[in-house]
Design a protein around this motif. Structure first.
Motif, PDB file in Angstrom:
ATOM      1  N   ILE A  20       0.956  -1.204   0.206  1.00  0.00           N
ATOM      2  CA  ILE A  20      -0.234  -0.359  -0.110  1.00  0.00           C
ATOM      3  C   ILE A  20       0.795   1.273  -0.231  1.00  0.00           C
ATOM      4  N   SER A  21       0.283   2.250  -0.658  1.00  0.00           N
ATOM      5  CA  SER A  21       1.288   3.140  -0.664  1.00  0.00           C
ATOM      6  C   SER A  21       0.447   4.291  -0.586  1.00  0.00           C
ATOM      7  N   LEU A  22       0.707   5.529   0.588  1.00  0.00           N
ATOM      8  CA  LEU A  22       0.311   6.693  -0.064  1.00  0.00           C
ATOM      9  C   LEU A  22       0.892   7.843  -0.380  1.00  0.00           C
ATOM     10  N   ILE A  23       0.538   8.999  -0.586  1.00  0.00           N
ATOM     11  CA  ILE A  23       1.345   9.615  -1.704  1.00  0.00           C
ATOM     12  C   ILE A  23       0.408  10.811  -0.838  1.00  0.00           C
ATOM     13  N   ALA A  24       1.176  12.069  -0.295  1.00  0.00           N
ATOM     14  CA  ALA A  24       1.102  13.473   0.152  1.00  0.00           C
ATOM     15  C   ALA A  24       0.274  14.139  -1.102  1.00  0.00           C
ATOM     16  N   TYR A  25      -0.949  14.829  -1.173  1.00  0.00           N
ATOM     17  CA  TYR A  25      -1.485  15.893  -2.328  1.00  0.00           C
ATOM     18  C   TYR A  25       0.019  16.875  -2.055  1.00  0.00           C
ATOM     19  N   ASP A  26       0.332  17.531  -1.445  1.00  0.00           N
ATOM     20  CA  ASP A  26       1.046  18.867  -0.767  1.00  0.00           C
ATOM     21  C   ASP A  26       2.420  17.905  -0.432  1.00  0.00           C
ATOM     22  N   MET A  27       3.571  18.225  -0.761  1.00  0.00           N
ATOM     23  CA  MET A  27       5.177  18.088  -0.201  1.00  0.00           C
ATOM     24  C   MET A  27       4.946  18.209   1.567  1.00  0.00           C
ATOM     25  N   LYS A  28       4.316  18.807   1.306  1.00  0.00           N
ATOM     26  CA  LYS A  28       4.156  20.348   3.203  1.00  0.00           C
ATOM     27  C   LYS A  28       3.402  19.283   3.759  1.00  0.00           C
ATOM     28  N   ASP A  29       2.361  18.443   3.892  1.00  0.00           N
ATOM     29  CA  ASP A  29       1.664  17.635   4.146  1.00  0.00           C
ATOM     30  C   ASP A  29       2.624  15.949   4.808  1.00  0.00           C
ATOM     31  N   PHE A  30       3.766  15.861   4.331  1.00  0.00           N
ATOM     32  CA  PHE A  30       4.609  14.362   4.092  1.00  0.00           C
ATOM     33  C   PHE A  30       5.216  14.458   5.181  1.00  0.00           C
ATOM     34  N   GLU A  31       5.175  15.172   6.277  1.00  0.00           N
ATOM     35  CA  GLU A  31       6.348  15.114   7.341  1.00  0.00           C
ATOM     36  C   GLU A  31       5.071  15.080   8.247  1.00  0.00           C
ATOM     37  N   LEU A  32       4.460  15.456   8.262  1.00  0.00           N
ATOM     38  CA  LEU A  32       3.030  15.023   9.258  1.00  0.00           C
ATOM     39  C   LEU A  32       2.880  13.623   8.534  1.00  0.00           C
ATOM     40  N   ILE A  33       2.627  12.898   7.679  1.00  0.00           N
ATOM     41  CA  ILE A  33       2.353  11.908   7.245  1.00  0.00           C
ATOM     42  C   ILE A  33       3.098  10.398   7.501  1.00  0.00           C
ATOM     43  N   LYS A  34       3.994  10.677   8.052  1.00  0.00           N
ATOM     44  CA  LYS A  34       5.489  10.319   8.423  1.00  0.00           C
ATOM     45  C   LYS A  34       5.417  10.060   9.485  1.00  0.00           C
ATOM     46  N   LYS A  47      -5.406  -4.903  11.334  1.00  0.00           N
ATOM     47  CA  LYS A  47      -5.297  -6.279  11.870  1.00  0.00           C
ATOM     48  C   LYS A  47      -5.770  -7.539  12.001  1.00  0.00           C
ATOM     49  N   ASP A  48      -6.500  -7.349  12.002  1.00  0.00           N
ATOM     50  CA  ASP A  48      -7.742  -7.845  11.614  1.00  0.00           C
ATOM     51  C   ASP A  48      -7.295  -9.245  10.133  1.00  0.00           C
ATOM     52  N   ILE A  49      -6.265  -8.052   9.342  1.00  0.00           N
ATOM     53  CA  ILE A  49      -6.061  -9.034   8.350  1.00  0.00           C
ATOM     54  C   ILE A  49      -4.553  -9.381   7.892  1.00  0.00           C
ATOM     55  N   VAL A  50      -3.860  -8.244   8.874  1.00  0.00           N
ATOM     56  CA  VAL A  50      -2.103  -8.441   8.519  1.00  0.00           C
ATOM     57  C   VAL A  50      -2.151  -9.712   9.761  1.00  0.00           C
ATOM     58  N   LYS A  51      -0.935 -10.942   9.174  1.00  0.00           N
ATOM     59  CA  LYS A  51      -0.616 -12.307  10.292  1.00  0.00           C
ATOM     60  C   LYS A  51       0.414 -11.521  10.288  1.00  0.00           C
ATOM     61  N   SER A  52       1.200 -10.615   9.859  1.00  0.00           N
ATOM     62  CA  SER A  52       2.831 -10.968  10.183  1.00  0.00           C
ATOM     63  C   SER A  52       3.432  -9.294  10.561  1.00  0.00           C
ATOM     64  N   GLU A  53       4.253  -9.222   9.920  1.00  0.00           N
ATOM     65  CA  GLU A  53       4.724  -7.837   9.643  1.00  0.00           C
ATOM     66  C   GLU A  53       4.953  -7.008   9.178  1.00  0.00           C
ATOM     67  N   VAL A  54       4.706  -5.423   9.139  1.00  0.00           N
ATOM     68  CA  VAL A  54       4.622  -4.946   8.373  1.00  0.00           C
ATOM     69  C   VAL A  54       5.709  -3.807   8.042  1.00  0.00           C
ATOM     70  N   VAL A  55       6.330  -2.980   7.245  1.00  0.00           N
ATOM     71  CA  VAL A  55       7.625  -2.762   6.622  1.00  0.00           C
ATOM     72  C   VAL A  55       7.274  -1.296   6.051  1.00  0.00           C
ATOM     73  N   ARG A  56       7.937  -0.399   6.168  1.00  0.00           N
ATOM     74  CA  ARG A  56       7.413   1.247   5.782  1.00  0.00           C
ATOM     75  C   ARG A  56       8.931   1.850   4.935  1.00  0.00           C
ATOM     76  N   TYR A  57       8.407   2.086   3.710  1.00  0.00           N
ATOM     77  CA  TYR A  57       9.765   2.129   2.972  1.00  0.00           C
ATOM     78  C   TYR A  57       8.954   4.487   2.773  1.00  0.00           C
ATOM     79  N   GLU A  58      10.080   4.661   2.705  1.00  0.00           N
ATOM     80  CA  GLU A  58       9.721   6.323   2.160  1.00  0.00           C
ATOM     81  C   GLU A  58      10.827   6.432   0.850  1.00  0.00           C
ATOM     82  N   LEU A  59       9.728   7.526   0.942  1.00  0.00           N
ATOM     83  CA  LEU A  59      10.001   8.352  -0.885  1.00  0.00           C
ATOM     84  C   LEU A  59       9.523   9.505  -0.519  1.00  0.00           C
ATOM     85  N   PRO A  60      11.031  10.093  -0.048  1.00  0.00           N
ATOM     86  CA  PRO A  60      10.550  11.482   0.450  1.00  0.00           C
ATOM     87  C   PRO A  60      10.416  12.686  -0.904  1.00  0.00           C
TER      88      PRO A  60
END
Length: 99
Positions: A20-34, A47-60
């Motif tokens: 799943i990707s999350l993309i800020a509409y405005d770059m000024k909101d990226f830090e808040l999302i991060k 939690k009802d569907i993910v049974k293992s780990e979640v890894v986040r990758y940042e694309l600043p």
């Protein structure tokens, strides 16, 4: 505030892994999302569907986060009994997260 107010999302899948990707509409909101959307919060949100780990990758440079959720699709497309075997609706669902 809901994520859909400041970001949009796309999803993909490979076997039993949802991406799943999350993309800020405005770059000024990226830090808040991060700051607010951590791997732990995403795992708890799904939690009802993910049974293992979640890894986040940042694309600043593009104001995006990419979350890889392991063991999240009920065994994968050929094994899942889910109506949304590919997990495409997960992109809409994550945008309902309150931050």
């Amino acid at each position: 505030m809901k994520l859909w107010e400041i970001a949009h999302s796309r999803t993909g899948d490979k076997g039993n892994i949802s991406n799943i990707s999350l993309i800020a509409y405005d770059m000024k909101d990226f830090e808040l999302i991060k700051e607010k959307v951590t791997p732990e919060k995403v795992k708890d949100f799904f939690k009802d569907i993910v049974k293992s780990e979640v890894v986040r990758y940042e694309l600043p440079n593009v104001g995006a986060l990419n979350f890889v959720m392991y063991d999240a699709l009920g065994g994968g497309v050929t094994r899942s009994l889910s109506l949304d075997k590919h997990g495409k609706s997960l992109s809409s669902y994550i945008l309902e997260m309150e931050i």
